[in-house]
Design a protein around this motif. Structure first.
Motif, PDB file in Angstrom:
ATOM      1  N   ARG A 110       0.836  -1.205   0.000  1.00 29.26           N
ATOM      2  CA  ARG A 110       0.000   0.000   0.000  1.00 29.26           C
ATOM      3  C   ARG A 110       0.875   1.261   0.000  1.00 29.26           C
ATOM      4  N   LEU A 111       1.865   1.281   0.884  1.00 29.07           N
ATOM      5  CA  LEU A 111       2.725   2.456   0.967  1.00 29.07           C
ATOM      6  C   LEU A 111       3.508   2.670  -0.326  1.00 29.07           C
ATOM      7  N   ALA A 112       3.841   1.582  -1.020  1.00 28.19           N
ATOM      8  CA  ALA A 112       4.596   1.688  -2.267  1.00 28.19           C
ATOM      9  C   ALA A 112       3.715   2.038  -3.462  1.00 28.19           C
ATOM     10  N   GLY A 113       2.401   2.115  -3.253  1.00 26.19           N
ATOM     11  CA  GLY A 113       1.516   2.572  -4.309  1.00 26.19           C
ATOM     12  C   GLY A 113       0.936   1.493  -5.195  1.00 26.19           C
ATOM     13  N   PHE A 114       1.014   0.232  -4.795  1.00 29.86           N
ATOM     14  CA  PHE A 114       0.410  -0.824  -5.601  1.00 29.86           C
ATOM     15  C   PHE A 114      -1.104  -0.799  -5.422  1.00 29.86           C
ATOM     16  N   GLU A 115      -1.813  -0.939  -6.528  1.00 29.67           N
ATOM     17  CA  GLU A 115      -3.272  -0.929  -6.462  1.00 29.67           C
ATOM     18  C   GLU A 115      -3.813  -2.250  -5.932  1.00 29.67           C
ATOM     19  N   ARG A 116      -3.170  -3.351  -6.282  1.00 33.84           N
ATOM     20  CA  ARG A 116      -3.597  -4.676  -5.818  1.00 33.84           C
ATOM     21  C   ARG A 116      -2.558  -5.177  -4.832  1.00 33.84           C
ATOM     22  N   GLY A 119      12.888  -2.813  -1.432  1.00 32.88           N
ATOM     23  CA  GLY A 119      13.563  -2.068  -2.479  1.00 32.88           C
ATOM     24  C   GLY A 119      12.684  -0.987  -3.069  1.00 32.88           C
ATOM     25  N   GLU A 120      11.399  -1.301  -3.290  1.00 38.33           N
ATOM     26  CA  GLU A 120      10.455  -0.294  -3.784  1.00 38.33           C
ATOM     27  C   GLU A 120      10.344   0.869  -2.804  1.00 38.33           C
ATOM     28  N   LEU A 121      10.263   0.566  -1.529  1.00 39.41           N
ATOM     29  CA  LEU A 121      10.121   1.616  -0.522  1.00 39.41           C
ATOM     30  C   LEU A 121      11.360   2.509  -0.475  1.00 39.41           C
ATOM     31  N   VAL A 122      12.535   1.896  -0.563  1.00 46.86           N
ATOM     32  CA  VAL A 122      13.767   2.682  -0.572  1.00 46.86           C
ATOM     33  C   VAL A 122      13.810   3.568  -1.810  1.00 46.86           C
ATOM     34  N   ALA A 123      13.448   3.011  -2.964  1.00 41.80           N
ATOM     35  CA  ALA A 123      13.474   3.785  -4.202  1.00 41.80           C
ATOM     36  C   ALA A 123      12.562   4.998  -4.139  1.00 41.80           C
ATOM     37  N   GLN A 124      11.463   4.872  -3.392  1.00 45.90           N
ATOM     38  CA  GLN A 124      10.511   5.975  -3.288  1.00 45.90           C
ATOM     39  C   GLN A 124      10.740   6.842  -2.044  1.00 45.90           C
ATOM     40  N   GLY A 125      11.765   6.527  -1.276  1.00 49.37           N
ATOM     41  CA  GLY A 125      12.048   7.293  -0.072  1.00 49.37           C
ATOM     42  C   GLY A 125      11.032   7.087   1.035  1.00 49.37           C
ATOM     43  N   LYS A 126      10.397   5.921   1.067  1.00 49.54           N
ATOM     44  CA  LYS A 126       9.336   5.669   2.034  1.00 49.54           C
ATOM     45  C   LYS A 126       9.724   4.637   3.100  1.00 49.54           C
ATOM     46  N   GLN A 127      11.005   4.258   3.152  1.00 54.83           N
ATOM     47  CA  GLN A 127      11.388   3.212   4.091  1.00 54.83           C
ATOM     48  C   GLN A 127      11.184   3.630   5.548  1.00 54.83           C
ATOM     49  N   ASP A 128      11.382   4.908   5.851  1.00 55.72           N
ATOM     50  CA  ASP A 128      11.176   5.364   7.232  1.00 55.72           C
ATOM     51  C   ASP A 128       9.689   5.389   7.578  1.00 55.72           C
ATOM     52  N   TRP A 129       8.854   5.718   6.597  1.00 56.48           N
ATOM     53  CA  TRP A 129       7.415   5.677   6.833  1.00 56.48           C
ATOM     54  C   TRP A 129       6.994   4.252   7.201  1.00 56.48           C
ATOM     55  N   ALA A 130       7.479   3.305   6.402  1.00 55.47           N
ATOM     56  CA  ALA A 130       7.122   1.906   6.650  1.00 55.47           C
ATOM     57  C   ALA A 130       7.606   1.459   8.016  1.00 55.47           C
ATOM     58  N   ALA A 131       8.804   1.870   8.405  1.00 54.28           N
ATOM     59  CA  ALA A 131       9.331   1.471   9.709  1.00 54.28           C
ATOM     60  C   ALA A 131       8.418   1.950  10.835  1.00 54.28           C
ATOM     61  N   GLU A 132       7.904   3.162  10.710  1.00 59.02           N
ATOM     62  CA  GLU A 132       6.976   3.676  11.729  1.00 59.02           C
ATOM     63  C   GLU A 132       5.688   2.861  11.750  1.00 59.02           C
ATOM     64  N   GLU A 133       5.172   2.534  10.574  1.00 57.24           N
ATOM     65  CA  GLU A 133       3.939   1.761  10.506  1.00 57.24           C
ATOM     66  C   GLU A 133       4.135   0.362  11.094  1.00 57.24           C
ATOM     67  N   PHE A 134       5.257  -0.260  10.794  1.00 58.18           N
ATOM     68  CA  PHE A 134       5.501  -1.603  11.309  1.00 58.18           C
ATOM     69  C   PHE A 134       5.674  -1.576  12.830  1.00 58.18           C
ATOM     70  N   ALA A 135       6.346  -0.550  13.345  1.00 56.04           N
ATOM     71  CA  ALA A 135       6.497  -0.430  14.794  1.00 56.04           C
ATOM     72  C   ALA A 135       5.136  -0.250  15.470  1.00 56.04           C
TER      73      ALA A 135
END
Length: 446
Positions: free
Chosen positions: A162-168, A221-237
């Motif tokens: 979802r964070l990486a922008g996949f529709e499915r 890798g997708e998250l890093v490419a989009q600069g969203k890895q820190d966002w994901a880390a917060e969500e996972f925590a």
């Protein structure tokens, strides 16, 4: 056990490049956020249907000795641990896990039948330091917690998608898009409480964790490419913290009966409540899904008609099954109880925790309705700019509460504090607090 190269690398070679591929060549897309959206289908051949685990389908672990051996294997394994659980939703009253699947580098795949084993705390201790990889973690964390399995770190592949922008973002869809493999999902709604479990079901269960770590790597890798890895880390925590909390009991669960919006009046609501609890008692004793005891539609029909005798009751939709007819006296007794309640024992509307439904705002408070519209526009625009679902950018309820009762002094700081009080994460607040503060301000002021 074998430690083969990640399956996505083998898929890349099948795409026509028979030479060895480097990690840079076969890894996930590293294009800039301004490039093609992550949800665009990957070019290449049709996905290959994966029908069997690479090391075969293991027999379920059912004895303490076999569990001890599996624990030792996973303690000696390396890297993240893929975990999944199968429940029997739609068949059983409880939401317990009837099968737990795990996979780890150096340990292979193990299927655990928790019914004869009780808890799995020894396994939890063996993998406590590892990152756990789950798909749609919020669905499985409660039943895993009941077995003593609680992650300290996790990666949720659905949420990452979802964070990486996949529709499915279903497991099969993401596996197909990123790894080039198709997974069959025809056993997803099976009765996993049945025993023995068919071999085809066990293969299906093993495949659910077969590719999870590969999928985790591709999505990371997708998250890093989009600069969203820190966002994901917060969500996972936040997911880890949520999973460690005891479940909260929902007040008045009978109010969630499907079709209850058709019920008018406190006396009719009392009928719904009485039948609902009668059904719940039977379902709990039988460990059967409540809908298999009596469908919601039957509860609503009885509450609307208020039948006084068995013949009238059994003529209503939903009361035709043999097992339902055998319980006719139970349903009539519940209706009798509701009929005899004094007025002060009838259901009352629960206090509203938060703002009213948005469709009522225009007549109750047009100014607040305008604020809500402006705030929603901020969320929609910001989410689109960052290729995010709006509900993952910020919880819709948080926006409603903020728009209905904004801070007395509207500034980016006060808006930030309000959102944090509603549970918003730092990355979410950082993206929208300033624009929301502008949206909350009266455009006619100043």
């Amino acid at each position: 056990m074998t430690d083969e190269p990640p399956l996505r690398r083998r898929a890349a070679r099948r795409a026509g490049d028979e030479s060895p591929t480097s990690p840079e060549a076969d890894g996930p897309s590293t294009g800039s956020p301004d490039g093609p959206a992550a949800s665009e289908p990957l070019a290449g051949p049709a996905p290959q249907l994966l029908t069997a685990p690479r090391e075969g389908t293991p027999a379920p672990v059912e004895s303490p000795d076999d569990l001890a051996a599996a624990v030792a294997r996973f303690a000696a394994g390396t890297g993240p641990v893929a975990i999944d659980a199968e429940r029997a939703s739609g068949y059983r009253y409880s939401q317990r896990a009837y099968l737990v699947q795990l996979r780890r580098g150096g340990a292979g795949t193990v299927l655990i039948d928790p019914l004869p084993l009780g808890d799995l705390r020894t396994l939890d201790a063996a993998i406590a330091d590892a990152e756990w990889v789950l798909h749609a973690a919020s669905q499985d964390l409660p039943c895993l917690s009941d077995l003593g399995l609680r992650p300290r770190r996790l990666f949720d592949t659905e949420l990452a998608g979802r964070l990486a922008g996949f529709e499915r973002v279903g497991l099969a869809a993401l596996t197909e898009q990123l790894l080039g493999y198709a997974l069959e999902k025809h056993h997803s709604a099976a009765d996993w409480s049945s025993r023995p479990l068919p071999d085809s079901w066990l293969s299906y269960a093993a495949l659910d964790v077969e590719l999870l770590v590969d999928l985790r790597d591709a999505l990371a890798g997708e998250l890093v490419a989009q600069g969203k890895q820190d966002w994901a880390a917060e969500e996972f925590a936040a997911l880890v913290a949520w999973g460690a909390q005891p479940p909260r009991n929902r007040p008045d669960p009978w109010r969630r009966t499907s079709g209850i919006h058709r019920i008018r009046g406190a006396r009719a609501q009392a009928r719904v409540r009485a039948i609902w609890y009668a059904r719940d008692d039977i379902a709990a004793r039988r460990d059967s899904a409540p809908g298999r005891v009596l469908p919601d539609s039957a509860i609503i029909a009885a509450a609307e008609i208020d039948p006084k005798d068995e013949r009238t009751l059994l003529s209503l939709p939903g009361f035709g099954g043999r097992s339902v007819r055998r319980l006719a006296r139970t349903w009539l007794d519940a209706l009798d109880t509701a009929r005899g309640l004094p007025d002060d024992a009838l259901p009352t509307n629960p206090p509203i925790d938060g703002p009213p439904p948005p469709h009522r705002w225009a007549e109750r408070d047009p100014v607040a309705a305008a604020r809500l519209a402006r705030c929603r526009e901020v969320v929609t625009t910001t989410a689109a700019a960052h290729k995010l679902p709006p509900e993952n950018l910020i919880a819709p309820d948080s926006i409603r509460r903020l728009a209905w009762t904004p801070p007395e002094d509207v500034t980016p700081d006060t808006v930030s504090a309000t959102l944090r009080g509603y549970g918003a994460r730092a990355w979410q607040v950082g993206l929208i607090a300033t624009d929301l503060a502008d949206a909350l301000s009266d455009p006619k002021a100043g």
